[in-house]
Design a protein around this motif. Structure first.
Motif, mmCIF file in Angstrom:
data_model
loop_
_atom_site.group_PDB
_atom_site.id
_atom_site.type_symbol
_atom_site.label_atom_id
_atom_site.label_comp_id
_atom_site.label_asym_id
_atom_site.label_seq_id
_atom_site.Cartn_x
_atom_site.Cartn_y
_atom_site.Cartn_z
ATOM 1 N N HIS A 1 43.509 28.199 42.495
ATOM 2 C CA HIS A 1 44.642 28.384 43.403
ATOM 3 C C HIS A 1 44.763 27.119 44.262
ATOM 4 O O HIS A 1 43.768 26.447 44.557
ATOM 5 C CB HIS A 1 44.454 29.621 44.284
ATOM 6 N N HIS B 1 38.088 28.892 41.893
ATOM 7 C CA HIS B 1 39.292 29.146 41.106
ATOM 8 C C HIS B 1 40.297 28.064 41.476
ATOM 9 O O HIS B 1 40.071 27.304 42.432
ATOM 10 C CB HIS B 1 39.855 30.547 41.342
ATOM 11 N N HIS C 1 42.443 25.582 46.843
ATOM 12 C CA HIS C 1 41.069 25.255 46.452
ATOM 13 C C HIS C 1 40.969 23.960 45.638
ATOM 14 O O HIS C 1 39.874 23.541 45.290
ATOM 15 C CB HIS C 1 40.441 26.427 45.696
ATOM 16 N N HIS D 1 39.756 39.168 42.944
ATOM 17 C CA HIS D 1 40.801 38.233 43.356
ATOM 18 C C HIS D 1 41.693 38.007 42.141
ATOM 19 O O HIS D 1 41.208 38.058 41.018
ATOM 20 C CB HIS D 1 40.151 36.912 43.821
ATOM 21 N N ASP E 1 37.054 33.959 48.466
ATOM 22 C CA ASP E 1 38.182 34.828 48.096
ATOM 23 C C ASP E 1 37.653 36.055 47.383
ATOM 24 O O ASP E 1 37.266 35.979 46.221
ATOM 25 C CB ASP E 1 39.153 34.080 47.155
#
Ligand SMILES: [Zn+2]
Ligand SMILES: [Zn+2]
Length: 253
Positions: free
Chosen positions: A33, A31, A36, A113, A134
Motif C-alpha cells: 500500500h 505490504h 508503505h 488487512h 496494519d
C-alpha cells in the motif's frame, strides 16, 4: 541493518546513511500500500554504487514485488527510473518462515488487512521486537472487552497471531481508530483502540509502541487517545508499558 517498510520516514534515514560508507541493508515490506513504499524513490542509498539493498516481501495480487517498486518509478509518476538506481537491488519473495540473517531470526505472519499483508518479528539473542503496523484484530468486534479470553469464539481465528506475539519484548502495532470511530471503519484493515488493547493484553506483550496514527488525528487528539488507551489497559488488568511512536524515536531492547 534491518529496515521495515519504506514510507516517508525512509527518506530521512537515507540522508543519514548517505554520510556513511556503503553497506548491505535488509528492507522488509509488510505490504505495498502506498503509505508503505512511497518513500523508496527518495532513498539516497538506492542511487549510490556500493550499497546492497535486499528487499523482502510477499507476492501480492500476482504482481512480483519488484514490478510494484518499479511501477511507482514509471515516467508518469517520477523523473528517475529504477534503472538509474546504482545500488545493487535484490528482491526476495518470502516463503517459509523464519529467515536467519547473521544473529537475527526474522519470522512473519499474515495480518488482517486487505490483500496479503505481513507482520514481522525479529529475535536476537532471546530478545524480540515485532512490527505490525496494519492489522484489524477482532474485525467487527464492538462490545466491551473485559471478559475476552483465548477461548472466546471471536478470538479463536486470531490465536496464530496471539501465539506469534506471545511475550514479545517490544510490539510496534497500530490502534488507529477510537472506539467511536471504528463502527464506520470495519473492514478497512485497522484496529479500534479497544481491540488493539485486547490483543496486547491477550498476547502478554511487555512494551507496546503505537504507530500508524490516523492522518486526521492531531497531536492533541493523539494525547487524548493515548490516555484512553492507558485507561482501557488498566481496566483489562494489563501491565504493558505503552507509548506512541513518533519521528526519530530511538528505543533500546
Ligand atoms: Zn495498508
Ligand atoms: Zn498502512
Amino acid at each position: 541493518m534491518f529496515i521495515f517498510d519504506a514510507g516517508s520516514g525512509i527518506r530521512e534515514l537515507g540522508r543519514q546513511l548517505a554520510t556513511e560508507p556503503p553497506q548491505q541493508l535488509h528492507l522488509f515490506i509488510t505490504h505495498t500500500h502506498w503509505d508503505h513504499i512511497q518513500g523508496f524513490p527518495f532513498f539516497l542509498p538506492a542511487y549510490t554504487p556500493g550499497w546492497e539493498i535486499e528487499i523482502y516481501g510477499a507476492r501480492n495480487f500476482n504482481k512480483p514485488l519488484k514490478s510494484v517498486f518499479k511501477g511507482q518509478l514509471d515516467h508518469e509518476y517520477f523523473p528517475v527510473q529504477m534503472d538509474d538506481m546504482r545500488a545493487h537491488l535484490d528482491f526476495h519473495h518470502l516463503h517459509e518462515t523464519p529467515l536467519t540473517i547473521e544473529r537475527a531470526k526474522i519470522s512473519w505472519i499474515q495480518t488482517r488487512h486487505p490483500g496479503t499483508t505481513l507482520g514481522y518479528k525479529i529475535e536476537v539473542e532471546g530478545r524480540t521486537i515485532a512490527w505490525i503496523p496494519d492489522n484489524e484484530f477482532l474485525e467487527g468486534h464492538l462490545d466491551p472487552l473485559d471478559d475476552l479470553t483465548r477461548d472466546s469464539e471471536i478470538v479463536k481465528p486470531y490465536l496464530p497471531m496471539l501465539d506469534f506475539l506471545q511475550g514479545v519484548d517490544i510490539l510496534i502495532h497500530e490502534a488507529q481508530y477510537t472506539d467511536e470511530e471504528y463502527p464506520s471503519k470495519v473492514g478497512w484493515g485497522h484496529c479500534s483502540v479497544g481491540n488493539a488493547c485486547a490483543l496486547v493484553n491477550l498476547a502478554g506483550v511487555k512494551r507496546w509502541i503505537i504507530t500508524h496514527h490516523d492522518p486526521i488525528h492531531d497531536d492533541q487528539f493523539l494525547e487524548t487517545k493515548l490516555n484512553l488507551t492507558k485507561r482501557l489497559l488498566t481496566r483489562l488488568g494489563s501491565s504493558v508499558q505503552v507509548m506512541h511512536g513518533y519521528d526519530g524515536l530511538t528505543e533500546y531492547l
